[in-house]
Design an enzyme around this catalytic site. Structure first.
Site, PDB file in Angstrom:
ATOM      1  N   ARG A   1     -75.671-126.807  63.928  1.00  0.00           N
ATOM      2  CA  ARG A   1     -76.568-127.330  62.878  1.00  0.00           C
ATOM      3  C   ARG A   1     -75.830-127.512  61.556  1.00  0.00           C
ATOM      4  O   ARG A   1     -76.154-128.411  60.770  1.00  0.00           O
ATOM      5  CB  ARG A   1     -77.759-126.382  62.694  1.00  0.00           C
ATOM      6  CG  ARG A   1     -78.905-126.954  61.850  1.00  0.00           C
ATOM      7  CD  ARG A   1     -80.115-126.034  61.891  1.00  0.00           C
ATOM      8  NE  ARG A   1     -81.294-126.637  61.285  1.00  0.00           N
ATOM      9  CZ  ARG A   1     -81.915-126.175  60.208  1.00  0.00           C
ATOM     10  NH1 ARG A   1     -81.466-125.078  59.607  1.00  0.00           N
ATOM     11  NH2 ARG A   1     -82.988-126.776  59.724  1.00  0.00           N
TER      12      ARG A   1
ATOM     13  N   ILE B   7     -83.987-131.974  57.183  1.00  0.00           N
ATOM     14  CA  ILE B   7     -83.656-131.624  58.558  1.00  0.00           C
ATOM     15  C   ILE B   7     -84.680-130.558  58.936  1.00  0.00           C
ATOM     16  O   ILE B   7     -84.857-129.563  58.218  1.00  0.00           O
ATOM     17  CB  ILE B   7     -82.200-131.110  58.679  1.00  0.00           C
ATOM     18  CG1 ILE B   7     -81.896-130.672  60.126  1.00  0.00           C
ATOM     19  CG2 ILE B   7     -81.898-129.987  57.714  1.00  0.00           C
ATOM     20  CD1 ILE B   7     -80.418-130.315  60.341  1.00  0.00           C
ATOM     21  N   SER B   8     -85.397-130.786  60.020  1.00  0.00           N
ATOM     22  CA  SER B   8     -86.555-129.956  60.347  1.00  0.00           C
ATOM     23  C   SER B   8     -86.168-128.521  60.708  1.00  0.00           C
ATOM     24  O   SER B   8     -85.038-128.233  61.106  1.00  0.00           O
ATOM     25  CB  SER B   8     -87.342-130.573  61.507  1.00  0.00           C
ATOM     26  OG  SER B   8     -87.890-131.816  61.144  1.00  0.00           O
ATOM     27  N   GLN B   9     -87.131-127.644  60.571  1.00  0.00           N
ATOM     28  CA  GLN B   9     -87.008-126.246  60.989  1.00  0.00           C
ATOM     29  C   GLN B   9     -86.647-126.192  62.471  1.00  0.00           C
ATOM     30  O   GLN B   9     -87.246-126.901  63.285  1.00  0.00           O
ATOM     31  CB  GLN B   9     -88.353-125.564  60.743  1.00  0.00           C
ATOM     32  CG  GLN B   9     -88.469-124.143  61.231  1.00  0.00           C
ATOM     33  CD  GLN B   9     -89.916-123.664  61.208  1.00  0.00           C
ATOM     34  OE1 GLN B   9     -90.836-124.476  61.181  1.00  0.00           O
ATOM     35  NE2 GLN B   9     -90.102-122.364  61.219  1.00  0.00           N
ATOM     36  N   PRO B  10     -85.670-125.378  62.862  1.00  0.00           N
ATOM     37  CA  PRO B  10     -85.267-125.320  64.274  1.00  0.00           C
ATOM     38  C   PRO B  10     -86.421-125.072  65.234  1.00  0.00           C
ATOM     39  O   PRO B  10     -86.516-125.728  66.278  1.00  0.00           O
ATOM     40  CB  PRO B  10     -84.250-124.172  64.301  1.00  0.00           C
ATOM     41  CG  PRO B  10     -83.643-124.199  62.925  1.00  0.00           C
ATOM     42  CD  PRO B  10     -84.780-124.564  62.009  1.00  0.00           C
TER      43      PRO B  10
END
EC number: 2.1.1.77
Length: 219
Positions: free
Chosen positions: A38, A64-67
């Protein structure tokens, strides 16, 4: 080498604490999160936060989205590894790389050309050559390569775009999309089979708006 080890350890902890502990069980997806760095997809100033349980800014009011939410959406796609996937919203390219680990072919649409170029560079450096990136209006899909076995939308739509439903494979096609207002949305899973559409409502979420002809209008 010290930096690489630090990120690798953080990645393992992220998978264990943010994904497995919160109910993600698909082994392909868990392996993908262990494989994809990431930190390669976030701005240099944010690399120390790469594995925090939160979305991160990537510029131009995008994130960038939350995992966990990425893993949740990917698990909802029921990927076997043989699918042709359409991703709406390339952004940093992180989810694109994860999809490349779990699907056969990935087409990804991004409306901001700068993101397309940056993502292409990082994906190539990491060897994800099978990701096809296109700069276009994601709300219109990519009819040139339709139908798609799976569609995943990484921005919030005020309603489900008919153009995307039409591009789903008629023989068990699945789309996952956040739908709702500008502040809060709900994940919707759409299953298309023999011309029939079934919707399943999942978790609440919060995404940046899906801008385009069949989404929100740009301010």
């Amino acid at each position: 080498m010290v930096s690489k080890n630090r990120y690798s350890i953080s990645r393992e902890k992220m998978v264990a604490n943010q994904l497995v502990d919160r109910g993600i069980t698909d082994e392909k997806i868990l392996k993908a999160f262990k494989n994809v760095p990431r930190e390669a997809f976030v701005p240099k100033s944010m690399k120390h936060n790469s594995y925090k349980d939160t979305p991160l800014p990537i510029g131009k009011n995008q994130t960038i989205s939350q995992p966990y939410i990425i893993a949740k959406m990917m698990e909802m796609l029921n990927l076997s590894g043989k699918e042709k996937v359409l991703e709406i919203g390339t952004g940093s390219g992180y989810q694109t790389a994860l999809l490349c680990e779990c699907a056969d072919v990935v087409y990804s649409i991004e409306r901001i050309e700068e993101f397309t170029k940056k993502s292409r560079k990082v994906l190539d450096e990491l060897g994800y050559y099978k990701a096809h990136l296109i700069t276009s209006d994601g709300t219109m899909g990519y009819p040139q390569k339709a139908p798609y076995d799976r569609i995943i939308v990484s921005a919030a739509a005020p309603k489900i775009p008919k153009s995307l439903k039409d591009q789903l494979n008629n023989n068990y096609g699945i789309m996952v999309i956040p739908v709702g207002g500008s502040i809060f949305q709900q994940l919707i899973k759409i299953i298309k089979k023999n011309g029939n559409i079934r919707k399943e409502k999942e978790d609440g979420c919060r995404f940046v708006p899906l801008i385009g002809e069949n989404g929100w209008k740009e301010k």
